[in-house]
Design an enzyme around this catalytic site. Structure first.
Site, PDB file in Angstrom:
ATOM      1  N   HIS A 221       0.838  -1.269  -0.188  1.00 42.35           N
ATOM      2  CA  HIS A 221       0.039   0.088   0.106  1.00 42.35           C
ATOM      3  C   HIS A 221       0.901   1.335   0.021  1.00 42.35           C
ATOM      4  O   HIS A 221       0.541   2.230  -0.691  1.00 42.35           O
ATOM      5  CB  HIS A 221      -0.999  -0.178   1.250  1.00 42.35           C
ATOM      6  N   ARG A 359     -12.553  -2.800 -14.307  1.00 43.55           N
ATOM      7  CA  ARG A 359     -12.587  -4.223 -13.833  1.00 43.55           C
ATOM      8  C   ARG A 359     -13.646  -4.674 -12.779  1.00 43.55           C
ATOM      9  O   ARG A 359     -13.851  -3.841 -11.991  1.00 43.55           O
ATOM     10  CB  ARG A 359     -11.006  -4.422 -12.878  1.00 43.55           C
ATOM     11  N   CYS A 518      -1.651  -3.098 -16.200  1.00 48.54           N
ATOM     12  CA  CYS A 518      -2.176  -1.968 -15.202  1.00 48.54           C
ATOM     13  C   CYS A 518      -1.675  -2.254 -13.967  1.00 48.54           C
ATOM     14  O   CYS A 518      -2.168  -1.653 -12.831  1.00 48.54           O
ATOM     15  CB  CYS A 518      -3.822  -2.060 -15.473  1.00 48.54           C
TER      16      CYS A 518
END
Length: 588
Positions: A221, A359, A518
């Protein structure tokens, strides 16, 4: 002199002065016996120079042998704990609503963790038996951090998040200020063992100009949000704790190097060169192509309407990854078709007439849904997640596709729709049929090695594919992406990962199928040309990274990209792959 400059255009307007001839608090030379340079895993390229900032101390943990609560105080103590957890969750949700993209998504997930029924239940059960709320908070957290660590994979990533929630609840119970990263007086380099989403998502990139952590991996993260902020980032740095607070350091996010107390003249040279790169990059406005005119679409990763409208001002040609999880997280019931339609329409409006790749829900594993519980899994990262959620909960996928179709009809746009965690051609075929029946363009994520190995069979069923390099790397290398000991294995420069990407790229060339990337790899200006050389036709990244990626491609011919790819794939470790590509792309 300038305290920092980065070669990321999003940072080029954040220059501040620091007098390096005067000590900053405890600034000075490295302590005796300490090296003057540390190396870690490079994550976000860029150069930053400034004093080290360490986060404030976390709350002191209570003693486990505290006196038992009398019976008549236990209900009130349980209520006090539940209210403290709710307050923490509300604050995190507030920060999520003020954020966008990946930051909003991880903050929302952390808010859900603060009110996780299992964690709350474990703590309140202890309080009911006489344990004071602070002690119960710590004990319940230990139970779940042990469980998450044993599960490994993406669940292990939640340990840092849960410890952060614990500390925030403890501070609330004790009436103390909320823990976190202090706002520095001057632009500074934030160093930490690890950083929770609540810390990184709220950073001001004009004050915190680089992130360096002892733990974490290239797809953590911290790394993802650093890309969104557009600041250099290096992770998995051994001995980082030896650098005293306020020591002036030079961080090179592209090389993964931290130079401790550098020579001022050398630092000025690095700053000047970074400023020149930033200026050149800032002039790139797209569209994406190589120096000899080969088109490569540079697209944006977004997570909601706010981040999409912000991304529209960046030099991107559309959206290559619209993560839809934000509409589903931290809810007790599934969003309605109408609610989803409004969200998807907002994103389509931001990129009217441009390519938008959506997505479908990638839930499960580290992103559980309260309204769609599953069985306890020994390894959730390899369990029911992504498209696999459609088996026990088919209505989730049906409603989502109906909502996307409704948004498309309202905006007169035909979005591209892809499913995560596809492993077989049969799964791709079933998903494609559902998408085509609604007049949409079907595709799939290639993040499972099986799908990469049989890419041509998968491509026979769909109109496009997109490589999710974060999970593809983790699954290929059988390495937890949050393990600092395994950070080199989760590096997307691993030749084994590049080989799988080459397999997919070659299949795309043979079949005429568009192949996108991506994952975080698409945001690396050095790796991007290698990906193009492997057959990738589009790159989707954080908007802050788009100019650097596009600018890098514009200076190279397609043949140079192919030569760099061939050189990287011929190596046997990520450092060698990076060096081999560098030698081709930037020959001395």
């Amino acid at each position: 002199m300038n305290s920092e400059v980065t070669d990321n255009p999003a940072r080029s307007d954040h220059l501040a002065a620091v007098d390096t001839e005067k000590p900053l608090r405890s600034a000075g030379a490295p302590s005796a016996g300490m090296t003057t340079e540390l190396a870690g895993t490079p994550v976000v390229p860029g150069v930053a120079y400034g004093p080290v900032l360490w986060p404030a101390s976390r709350p002191t943990l209570p003693s486990a042998d505290a006196a038992s609560l009398p019976d008549d105080l236990r209900d009130a103590e349980s209520t006090r704990f539940v209210e403290a957890a709710a307050t923490v969750a509300d604050r995190l949700r507030g920060r999520a609503s003020a954020s966008s993209g990946a930051a909003a998504e991880v903050l929302t997930a952390t808010a859900a963790l603060a009110q996780d029924r299992g964690w709350i239940g474990a703590a309140t059960a202890l309080i009911a038996s006489g344990t004071p709320a602070p002690v119960a908070t710590v004990a319940a957290t230990e139970k779940f951090t042990t469980l998450f660590t044993q599960l490994g994979g993406l669940m292990a990533e939640r340990v840092t998040d849960l410890l952060d929630v614990r500390d925030r609840v403890l501070a609330e119970l004790d009436g103390l200020p909320e823990p976190g990263v202090p706002t520095p007086e001057v632009p500074s380099i934030l160093c930490a063992d690890d950083l929770a989403p609540a810390d990184t998502a709220g950073l001001d990139p004009s004050r915190v100009i680089a992130l360096v952590t002892r733990l974490g991996g290239p797809t953590s993260h911290t790394a993802i949000i650093a890309r969104q902020l557009g600041i250099p980032c290096v992770v998995a740095v051994p001995r980082l704790h030896e650098i005293p607070s306020a020591t002036l350091v030079l961080v090179d996010g592209g090389r993964g190097v931290i130079d401790i107390a550098p020579d001022p003249d050398d630092a000025r040279g690095e700053v000047a060169r970074a400023a020149e790169r930033a200026e050149a990059i800032s002039r790139w406005q797209g569209p994406g192509h190589t120096a000899d005119g080969h088109p490569v679409a540079v697209l944006a990763n977004v997570a909601d309407g706010v981040s999409a409208h912000a991304a529209a001002s960046a030099p991107v040609e559309g959206v290559g990854l619209f993560r839809t999880e934000l509409a589903f997280l931290d809810r007790t019931s599934a969003p309605t078709v109408a609610e989803q339609t409004a969200l998807y329409r907002d994103v389509l409006d931001a990129f009217d007439g441009q390519k938008v790749v959506i997505r479908t829900l990638d839930a499960g594993s580290d992103k559980p849904l309260a309204f769609a519980p599953g069985d306890t899994e020994a390894n959730p990262a390899l369990g029911v997640r992504g498209i696999r959620m459609a088996t026990p909960y088919p209505e989730l996928l049906d409603d989502q596709l109906d909502a996307i179709a409704a948004a498309a009809a309202a905006t007169d746009t035909t979005p591209w729709v892809m499913a995560p965690m596809i492993a077989t051609a049969a799964e791709a075929r079933t998903f494609a049929a559902a998408v085509r029946s609604r007049g949409l363009i079907p595709g799939v994520m290639i993040e499972v090695p099986a799908a990469a190995l049989l890419a041509e069979a998968v491509m026979a069923e769909v109109d496009f594919v997109s490589l999710g390099t974060n999970d593809l790397t983790q699954y290929t290398m059988a390495a937890d992406r949050m393990s600092p000991a395994l950070a080199a294995l989760t590096d997307p420069w691993q030749p084994a990962v590049l080989s799988l990407i080459a397999t997919v790229g070659s299949a795309g060339t043979r079949t005429g199928t568009p192949v996108g990337v991506c994952g975080e790899a698409a945001a690396d200006p050095l790796l991007a040309p290698v990906l193009v050389g492997l057959g990738v036709t589009s790159l989707s990244c954080a908007p802050a990274a788009a100019a650097a990626v596009g600018s890098a491609l514009s200076t190279l011919t397609l043949q140079t990209c192919r030569d760099a790819a061939r050189a990287a794939c011929a190596t046997s470790d990520p450092a060698a792959a990076r060096a081999a590509a560098e030698a081709v792309i930037h020959p001395h």
